[in-house]
Design an enzyme around this catalytic site. Structure first.
Site, short mmCIF file in Angstrom:
data_model
loop_
_atom_site.label_atom_id
_atom_site.label_comp_id
_atom_site.label_asym_id
_atom_site.label_seq_id
_atom_site.Cartn_x
_atom_site.Cartn_y
_atom_site.Cartn_z
N GLU A 174 -11.55 -10.55 -5.58
CA GLU A 174 -10.14 -10.55 -5.18
C GLU A 174 -9.80 -11.73 -4.27
O GLU A 174 -8.66 -11.88 -3.85
CB GLU A 174 -9.74 -9.22 -4.55
CG GLU A 174 -10.61 -8.74 -3.42
CD GLU A 174 -10.17 -7.37 -2.87
OE1 GLU A 174 -9.09 -6.89 -3.20
OE2 GLU A 174 -10.95 -6.79 -2.09
N ARG A 181 -10.57 4.54 -2.88
CA ARG A 181 -10.23 3.78 -1.66
C ARG A 181 -10.59 4.62 -0.44
O ARG A 181 -9.81 5.45 0.00
CB ARG A 181 -8.74 3.46 -1.64
CG ARG A 181 -8.26 2.45 -2.67
CD ARG A 181 -6.77 2.15 -2.49
NE ARG A 181 -6.35 0.96 -3.19
CZ ARG A 181 -5.71 0.97 -4.36
NH1 ARG A 181 -5.42 2.11 -4.95
NH2 ARG A 181 -5.33 -0.16 -4.92
N ARG A 210 1.83 -9.90 -1.03
CA ARG A 210 2.15 -8.79 -1.95
C ARG A 210 3.07 -7.76 -1.30
O ARG A 210 3.75 -7.00 -1.98
CB ARG A 210 0.86 -8.12 -2.42
CG ARG A 210 0.07 -7.52 -1.29
CD ARG A 210 -1.35 -7.18 -1.69
NE ARG A 210 -1.50 -5.79 -2.07
CZ ARG A 210 -2.67 -5.18 -2.18
NH1 ARG A 210 -3.80 -5.86 -1.99
NH2 ARG A 210 -2.74 -3.93 -2.51
N CYS A 250 -9.24 -3.18 -11.25
CA CYS A 250 -8.66 -1.97 -10.66
C CYS A 250 -7.37 -2.23 -9.90
O CYS A 250 -6.94 -1.41 -9.10
CB CYS A 250 -9.68 -1.28 -9.76
SG CYS A 250 -10.28 -2.34 -8.43
N HIS A 267 0.80 -1.22 0.00
CA HIS A 267 0.00 0.00 0.00
C HIS A 267 0.83 1.27 0.00
O HIS A 267 0.43 2.27 -0.57
CB HIS A 267 -1.03 -0.05 1.11
CG HIS A 267 -2.14 -0.99 0.75
ND1 HIS A 267 -2.19 -2.28 1.21
CD2 HIS A 267 -3.16 -0.85 -0.13
CE1 HIS A 267 -3.23 -2.88 0.66
NE2 HIS A 267 -3.83 -2.04 -0.15
N ASN A 273 -4.48 -7.22 -7.34
CA ASN A 273 -3.38 -7.27 -6.37
C ASN A 273 -3.63 -8.38 -5.37
O ASN A 273 -2.77 -9.24 -5.12
CB ASN A 273 -3.25 -5.96 -5.59
CG ASN A 273 -3.11 -4.76 -6.50
OD1 ASN A 273 -2.67 -4.90 -7.63
ND2 ASN A 273 -3.50 -3.60 -6.01
N ASP A 274 -4.82 -8.34 -4.78
CA ASP A 274 -5.12 -9.38 -3.79
C ASP A 274 -5.37 -10.72 -4.47
O ASP A 274 -4.93 -11.76 -3.99
CB ASP A 274 -6.33 -8.98 -2.95
CG ASP A 274 -5.91 -8.06 -1.80
OD1 ASP A 274 -4.87 -8.34 -1.18
OD2 ASP A 274 -6.60 -7.06 -1.55
N ARG A 322 -15.37 2.44 -2.84
CA ARG A 322 -15.23 1.14 -2.18
C ARG A 322 -15.41 1.32 -0.68
O ARG A 322 -14.83 2.24 -0.09
CB ARG A 322 -13.86 0.55 -2.46
CG ARG A 322 -13.69 -0.80 -1.78
CD ARG A 322 -12.42 -1.47 -2.18
NE ARG A 322 -11.26 -0.79 -1.61
CZ ARG A 322 -10.01 -1.15 -1.88
NH1 ARG A 322 -9.78 -2.13 -2.73
NH2 ARG A 322 -9.01 -0.52 -1.33
C1 PEP Z 1 -6.61 -5.05 -5.25
O1 PEP Z 1 -6.53 -5.86 -4.34
O2 PEP Z 1 -6.22 -5.28 -6.42
C2 PEP Z 1 -7.16 -3.71 -5.01
C3 PEP Z 1 -7.43 -2.88 -6.00
O3 PEP Z 1 -7.36 -3.33 -3.72
P1 PEP Z 1 -6.22 -2.89 -2.72
O4 PEP Z 1 -4.94 -2.78 -3.50
O5 PEP Z 1 -6.64 -1.62 -2.12
O6 PEP Z 1 -6.19 -4.04 -1.75
MG MG Z 2 -7.59 -5.52 -2.48
#
Ligand code: PEP
Ligand code: MG
Length: 752
Positions: A608, A473, A642, A679, A366, A631-632, A509
């Site tokens: 995710e 976010r 990650r 996203c 993050h 990402n998740d 979100r």
């Molecule tokens: C993701 O997990 O791809 C996502 C967009 O959410 P975040 O990165 O905020 O967990």
């Molecule tokens: Mg996520």
């Protein structure tokens, strides 16, 4: 001749007096070597300092020929003095002249001396000089004598560094002046020229010599207790993400903090007459010099730990705990840190922040996402950078190439000035595309949206020419607040966002905290596996009051306008249903109070968590849209954290396993006619975004700075040609398709 160490404390006191005298630098250095020689009862004491070319120059001596001062230069590694410098540790020889490394310099007249002891003068892991003592007899110097010499060397080093002893003409030219290139991994693609700021400023030890030894001992004892208390507390809290620490790092801390060897060395340093701070510094210098010369990289990792621990200890001793964000910043700051949380990065003044260099964060962590959102140059996995930089050093941070040039040479500066100009030209090119719709060569319209999280992101919506906000976010507001933002504060932010979006769609979100997104004032309790723990929708359903307040704020902010809500971390259809129930209830309340409803309310789920891939039959009829959090999704598909740089780079998002999972989502969304977007960070990289379009994605959301490059890619892509190729590859390949995709782009002229 017998030698004794004398009273080291008394010697240090004299040393301090000599250094404070208002005499020429040379006169003071002459007195220093005389003082040491008489204290150690030696015929010779000499001081050598390193020059820019790496040679060691004799700058003061008691006992050798005076005419050799400033005339004797030893090449790097030459002689016993060179050996001490190279190995960064004390050496002694009873019969020095017969040592193979001995280098005879007739001008010094040293042929009559047999025994030799030399200690390095250390600064920041570098040897900046050597202090030597010689005797005619073949003798062994005691541990106490060597120890006293090391302490003296440290005092000399600190005084040199503060400019307190040498005038301009005899300045120690440290190896630090030379330029260094660090290689890491790219977080964001821009280039920055600026000056270094250490996120956790080093404490400068100014008082070196103890007035009251007992007092120093108890100060050190208390600081160690505070330090171990702090670490134990961090362990207990499971507070791994606040400062980004990983569990094993903390474990290494605990090991060191309770390490008797380390404590013993601190005690010994104190016993030579140093203050508590100086003792910590002394042990840190010695350890650093030793470890930096070890070939095994694991020792380098331990070096980080000892550095961190020493810094923390110095902070307790000085009572100084703030990070650099609260201090005065240069107006082109490049912040260097081992790691930090996303909120800590947001604490910096954006006007002055040009870049960030991290040692440990993953490229999709993050803090990395926030760096990208800020549009600053950023790299990570830049090993050893914290130790090697000095605040104020000039640096060029190349986010695209994933490297940093510390104290760059003129040639490098010129080369980068060209790159920066090139970057500016590219930006101009992207700006020219702003109003051009993102349509592929075969007429496929691709929605390009931005990811945002704070009000300052909104101007990017217009500047980038994006179609809307594909992911807002909401947790960022919570992460940077001191306390929970109240209903009114939340409503105000969401309303401003919708106002500024001026009719372009915004996907809000709901609160996604937990994992590495920590709200400082809200702790859910220690968890072994926070990424798999109590986070996002799980928290919302267990604490409905929090979730309902947020929904209420969003409904009020929408006030007759369209509202799109996205629910994070759904892993089971029942969670979606339960959340939807809470939302519907809030809508009913809204009506009861006679407030205007949103013109349209759309509720979507983030895809995710892999379990959702096998529940589309039940989920998709209930959702208004879905958005893939790659990402998740990828972290969970490959079971690779990650945020942990050791494993996050292990699996490529262009691996066929990931692409097949994504293709399955596209197929299912088509089957149910459910609007689909993606996203995650993949969407912002032109090559990855190209693959997504090839798989059938027609709406993607990314960091604002990526919209231009991704649009340029879209405009030059034949999506159906790529889809056909992807189908072939996905039918038979098992390893990443990165190279194939690059080749496709090169052959068909896609701009990536
Ligand atoms: C993701 O997990 O791809 C996502 C967009 O959410 P975040 O990165 O905020 O967990
Ligand atoms: Mg996520």
């Amino acid at each position: 001749m017998s030698a004794s160490v004398g009273a080291p404390r008394q010697m240090l006191r004299r040393l301090r007096e000599v250094m404070a005298e208002h005499e020429s630098a040379q006169a003071r250095l002459d007195k220093v070597v005389m003082l040491i020689a008489s204290n150690i009862v030696a015929e010779v004491c000499s001081l050598y300092l390193r020059r820019r070319d790496g040679s060691l120059e004799l700058v003061a001596t008691e006992g050798l020929n005076r005419s050799a001062v400033h005339n004797t230069h030893l090449k790097p590694g030459e002689g016993l003095v060179g050996l001490v410098a190279e190995q960064g540790e004390p050496k002694q020889y009873a019969d020095a002249q017969h040592h193979p490394a001995f280098s005879f310099r007739p001008e010094t007249g040293e042929e009559i001396y047999h025994s030799f002891v030399g200690v390095p003068i250390l600064r920041g892991g570098d040897t900046i000089g050597v202090l030597t003592v010689q005797n005619r007899t073949m003798r062994q110097y005691s541990d106490e004598e060597v120890e006293a010499l090391q302490t003296t060397a440290m005092v000399i080093a600190e005084t040199l560094a503060s400019g307190g002893i040498l005038s301009e003409d005899v300045t120690a030219e440290r190896g630090r002046d030379s330029s260094i290139r660090f290689v890491g991994q790219s977080i964001s693609e821009s280039v920055a020229l600026g000056h270094i700021v250490l996120h956790e400023p080093r404490i400068v030890v100014t008082k070196l010599i103890a007035e009251d030894a007992e007092l120093e001992r108890s100060r050190l004892q208390q600081a160690i207790e505070e330090l171990t208390g702090q670490i134990d507390e961090m362990m207990e809290r499971g507070d791994l993400a606040r400062a980004g620490e990983h569990h094993e790092v903390l474990e290494a801390f605990v090991m060191f903090a309770h390490d008797h060897g380390w404590r013993r060395r601190l005690d010994e340093a104190l016993a030579t007459g140093l203050t508590a701070e100086a003792a910590v510094q002394r042990v840190r210098n010695d350890t650093r010099a030793r470890m930096m010369r070890m070939p095994d990289p694991r020792f380098r990792d331990r070096l980080h730990d000892i550095e961190d621990l020493s810094n923390r200890l110095l902070r307790f001793l000085s009572g100084e705990t703030a990070t650099a964000s609260t201090g005065v910043l240069p107006d082109d700051a490049i912040v260097v840190a081992r790691t930090m949380g996303p909120a800590e990065l947001l604490d910096y003044d954006r006007q002055r922040l040009r870049g960030v260099v991290l040692e440990e964060a993953g490229t999709n962590s993050h803090v990395a996402i926030v760096a990208r959102a800020l549009g600053i140059a950023a790299i990570t996995q830049c090993k050893g950078v914290v130790e090697m930089v000095e605040p104020g050093d000039a640096a060029i941070l190349d986010g695209r190439g994933g490297e940093m040039h510390l104290r760059p040479t003129q040639e490098v500066v010129h080369a980068y000035s060209d790159k920066v100009r090139f970057q500016a030209r590219k930006q101009a090119q992207y700006a020219a595309l702003r109003e051009v719709p993102a349509v592929t060569l075969d007429d496929q319209r691709v929605g390009l949206h931005i990811n945002a999280g704070l009000l300052f992101d909104l101007p990017h919506l217009k500047q980038s020419g994006a179609d809307g906000i594909g992911l807002f976010r909401t947790e960022l507001q919570f992460m940077i607040s001191e306390t929970f933002p109240r209903l009114e504060q939340q409503t105000k932010l969401y309303k401003s966002i919708l106002d500024q979006a001026a009719g372009r769609p915004v996907v809000f979100r709901s609160l996604d905290v937990g994992g590495d997104k920590v709200i400082p004032y809200f702790r859910g309790g220690a968890e072994e596996n926070p990424a798999l723990g109590w986070r996002a929708i799980r928290m919302a359903l267990d604490r409905p009051a929090l979730f309902r307040t947020q929904i209420r704020a969003l409904l009020r902010a929408a006030h007759g306008r369209e509202l799109r809500l996205l629910l994070p971390m759904i892993s089971d259809v029942s969670e979606f249903k339960a959340a939807r129930g809470l939302i519907d209830h809030e809508v009913t309340l809204l009506k009861t109070h006679g407030r205007p409803e949103p013109s349209t309310l759309m509720v979507g789920a983030m895809v995710e968590v892999p379990s959702l891939l096998w529940q589309f039959d039940h989920l998709l009829p209930l959702t208004d849209f879905i958005s893939v959090g790659s990402n998740d999704l990828i972290q969970f598909l490959f079971a690779a954290d990650r945020g942990n740089e050791r494993v996050s780079g292990r699996f490529d998002s262009l691996n066929p396993a990931a692409l097949r999972a994504l293709r399955h989502i596209v197929w299912e969304a088509e089957r149910f006619g459910t609007p689909l977007a993606l996203c995650g960070e993949m969407a912002g990289k032109p090559l990855e975004a190209m693959a997504l379009i090839g798989l059938g994605f027609r709406s993607i959301s990314m960091a604002p700075a990526s919209v231009g490059p991704v649009k340029a890619m879209v405009l030059s892509l034949d999506a159906s040609a790529l889809s056909a190729r992807l189908e072939e590859w996905l039918a038979c390949r098992t390893t990443s398709l990165r190279e194939e995709l690059k080749k496709f782009a090169a052959e068909t002229g896609v701009q990536i």
